[in-house]
Scaffold this active site. Structure first.
Site, short mmCIF file in Angstrom:
data_model
loop_
_atom_site.label_atom_id
_atom_site.label_comp_id
_atom_site.label_asym_id
_atom_site.label_seq_id
_atom_site.Cartn_x
_atom_site.Cartn_y
_atom_site.Cartn_z
N HIS A 135 0.87 -1.19 0.00
CA HIS A 135 0.00 0.00 0.00
C HIS A 135 0.90 1.23 0.00
O HIS A 135 1.44 1.61 1.03
CB HIS A 135 -0.91 0.01 1.22
CG HIS A 135 -1.92 1.10 1.21
ND1 HIS A 135 -3.27 0.88 1.36
CD2 HIS A 135 -1.80 2.45 1.02
CE1 HIS A 135 -3.92 2.03 1.29
NE2 HIS A 135 -3.04 3.01 1.09
N HIS A 145 1.71 5.31 -1.66
CA HIS A 145 1.37 6.50 -2.43
C HIS A 145 2.65 7.06 -3.06
O HIS A 145 3.57 7.45 -2.35
CB HIS A 145 0.74 7.57 -1.54
CG HIS A 145 -0.58 7.13 -0.98
ND1 HIS A 145 -1.76 7.28 -1.66
CD2 HIS A 145 -0.89 6.50 0.19
CE1 HIS A 145 -2.75 6.78 -0.93
NE2 HIS A 145 -2.25 6.30 0.19
N ASN A 167 -5.03 7.35 -6.23
CA ASN A 167 -5.74 8.60 -5.89
C ASN A 167 -4.95 9.84 -6.32
O ASN A 167 -4.62 10.69 -5.51
CB ASN A 167 -6.11 8.65 -4.41
CG ASN A 167 -4.92 8.49 -3.47
OD1 ASN A 167 -3.94 7.84 -3.82
ND2 ASN A 167 -5.00 9.09 -2.30
N LYS A 197 -8.82 -0.14 -6.05
CA LYS A 197 -8.86 0.48 -4.72
C LYS A 197 -10.14 1.27 -4.55
O LYS A 197 -10.44 2.17 -5.34
CB LYS A 197 -7.66 1.43 -4.55
CG LYS A 197 -7.68 2.28 -3.28
CD LYS A 197 -7.48 1.47 -2.01
CE LYS A 197 -7.57 2.33 -0.76
NZ LYS A 197 -6.45 3.23 -0.57
N HIS A 230 -10.34 1.34 1.56
CA HIS A 230 -10.11 2.28 2.68
C HIS A 230 -11.37 2.22 3.52
O HIS A 230 -12.38 2.83 3.18
CB HIS A 230 -9.85 3.70 2.15
CG HIS A 230 -9.56 4.69 3.24
ND1 HIS A 230 -8.41 5.43 3.30
CD2 HIS A 230 -10.28 5.04 4.34
CE1 HIS A 230 -8.42 6.20 4.37
NE2 HIS A 230 -9.56 5.99 5.02
N HIS A 234 -4.65 -0.69 5.60
CA HIS A 234 -4.13 0.05 6.77
C HIS A 234 -5.04 -0.04 7.98
O HIS A 234 -5.55 0.97 8.46
CB HIS A 234 -3.83 1.51 6.42
CG HIS A 234 -4.87 2.21 5.60
ND1 HIS A 234 -6.20 2.28 5.96
CD2 HIS A 234 -4.78 2.89 4.43
CE1 HIS A 234 -6.86 2.96 5.05
NE2 HIS A 234 -6.03 3.34 4.11
N ASP A 290 1.43 2.54 3.47
CA ASP A 290 0.59 3.74 3.32
C ASP A 290 1.46 5.00 3.42
O ASP A 290 0.98 6.06 3.84
CB ASP A 290 -0.53 3.78 4.36
CG ASP A 290 -1.61 4.81 4.01
OD1 ASP A 290 -1.68 5.26 2.85
OD2 ASP A 290 -2.38 5.18 4.91
N HIS A 311 3.74 14.37 1.73
CA HIS A 311 3.22 15.73 1.50
C HIS A 311 4.40 16.68 1.63
O HIS A 311 5.27 16.45 2.47
CB HIS A 311 2.15 16.11 2.53
CG HIS A 311 0.89 15.34 2.43
ND1 HIS A 311 -0.08 15.62 1.49
CD2 HIS A 311 0.42 14.29 3.16
CE1 HIS A 311 -1.10 14.78 1.66
NE2 HIS A 311 -0.81 13.96 2.66
#
Lengths: 335, 335
Positions: free
Chosen positions: A13, A15, A41, A95, A134, A168, A240, A244
């Site tokens: 998982h 990003h 996403n 997902k 999720h 998660h 996960d 940012h």
């Protein structure tokens, strides 16, 4: 020096974002993992064959060598079978996000109408495409995951041939589901094996420990540790890891996400050694995922050694979890 | 235009800080309140007769007129009766902090040894000095107040003539205590009548809603509203308004505290009107406190009117709760 070897670690998982951020973070995961399930996403979300191929191409361009496999995912919507068949070779999973529940999830599912979802989920069962979920409602923040269990029950019992991965997980309620339904699996992050809400708002407010689902209570942490440390065969590591930019985390209205990709294996060694369970780490970070997803990653051998490793303050403009703190395991070599 | 008049509002739990911050925030409270219980957690804490007198002098120097009474408090330690007698004319209460539980509380009580505390608490009973308590253990953040109830029980039952004020209560457990012990009272903040943990970490992370005790669950909010809106005679308004400079709130490791002093009465009107309980607000913001503490504040009349009021982005370098948001009540005049 004490060492520990991990073969073909998988992050189930992840990003990777896009653009400059992708270029910053993808090499960090590619360095120590054989492959990773890449979340869809983006803005807009990955939802066509062209999206998938183009995103995969951008990921591969950002990765310095060929020894990393991005397992692509599609953003869940109600799709028809012909479309799913046409993309099935290119994706590893789909997902599902409840609408608005986390970063860039606005186009997600707004009501779990089983009959509306049935054609898609039956096609996924037939085509053997796992559904990653999720699992949070829009309820009170500490209850969102536990409240979602009824939706997992509905999905798992209506689609017994669909592999459903509770992503998660953070609660004892989700842990308990693993043994209730054959077709429910779970990923667990490294930060949810370390943090409770105390580490987010118990002392000062700590934005770099703030994520969704939020870290829960001590008894939830214990439940997660119990299945991770034993490498319960239905449980896989999924970081996960959610980068940012620093200014989006350290400001009023900080974004949710903990960045752990480059330190996950080191922290996992530390946790598993602390509980004398290092022998189970291989199954948690790779073997279980290979069995559940039926994937065969390329060979990669990571040797970790027990020595002080000070976690960098930043990776590019992204602050990792535990920035500046010393931990006990470091990566010695990757082969 | 609809108006509502409040007479002699009292803020029974206030942080005025010191130096430049004191000069910034004291006039804001003095404008709309007749008096306030001023917390002693300076660095070092207010713990001698000289400290009390000097701090009161600094407060009065920061306040533009004479129509405001700072009710001074002493930082709880084990004091002897002679000392307490010598300061009793200068203080309204003594504030007890468990050591390290919140801002500048390092010198607080580290173990609740009833026999060690007995001489002090018996002297306070005799001298009729109320004990204000920050009631939190060092346990899990959502349980800290509920876990402290056994300490309140011990204090309340061992010292039946001591007035004990449970400060800034946030839980249904604390509300339930009010009717169990005659000598237990409580203050409630305005922010705890508005927020749950959802407003702190349920969406983005909101540092200006982050305080200690942290805002709790929806059912806790309901319990607080039930006694505040009815102006339960043992419950008083205490803002716990806690100014921090903007850079200490909007950074990694943000300090705990919500700044509400200049907007508290307006927000209270909004809340009490919403529940059709405006008639009870006078008791909640003044009469109950006068009865419990036996104080007679100087006359002050605040007229609020129902019109849009946009909360300023900042007061000096302090960001208030709901900065920039429009609310429905404003202060029309102070007399």
């Amino acid at each position: 020096m004490k060492t520990h070897t991990l073969l073909m670690p998988l992050d189930m998982h992840l990003h990777l974002r896009d653009g400059v951020m992708l270029e910053n973070v993808a090499p960090l995961t590619a360095y120590s993992f054989s492959g990773a399930i890449v979340m869809p996403n983006l803005v807009p979300p990955v939802s066509t064959l062209e999206d998938i191929k183009a995103y995969k191409k951008r990921i591969m361009a950002a990765v310095p060598n060929d020894y990393f496999e991005p397992y692509m995912t599609l953003f869940y919507k109600n799709y028809d079978k012909a479309f799913l068949k046409s993309v099935s070779e290119e994706i590893t999973a789909i997902k599902l996000y409840p609408a608005g529940i986390t970063t860039n999830s606005e186009g997600g599912v707004s009501s779990f109408d089983i009959e509306e979802m049935r054609p898609t989920l039956e096609a996924m069962s037939t085509l053997n495409i796992p559904l990653c979920v999720h699992g949070e409602t829009d309820g009170f923040v500490m209850d969102r995951e536990a409240e979602f269990m009824s939706i997992y029950e509905m999905l798992a019992s209506n689609f017994p041939d669909l592999k459903i991965i509770m992503e998660h997980i953070t609660t004892k309620e989700a842990v308990a589901m693993l043994d209730r339904f054959d077709n429910l699996y779970a990923t667990i992050t490294v930060h949810h094996l370390l943090l409770t809400l105390d580490d987010v708002v118990g002392g000062m407010m700590m934005p770099h420990n703030f994520c969704k689902p939020i870290a829960k209570r001590p008894e939830d942490l214990d439940a997660l540790l119990s299945v991770a440390l034993e490498a319960h065969p239905k449980v896989m590591f999924g970081s996960d890891s959610a980068p940012h930019p620093q200014d989006k985390k350290e400001s009023c209205g900080c974004a949710a996400g903990v960045f752990t990709a480059p330190i996950a294996l080191q922290l996992l060694c530390e946790i598993f050694e602390q509980y004398n369970k290092l022998d189970n780490l291989q199954a948690f970070v790779s073997d279980n995922a290979q069995n559940i997803y039926g994937i065969c990653p390329e060979f990669k051998e990571i040797i970790l050694e027990k020595r002080t490793f000070v976690i960098p303050e930043k990776y590019g403009n992204v602050v990792p979890m535990y920035a500046g703190q010393a931990i006990n395991w470091a990566i010695a070599s990757v082969d």
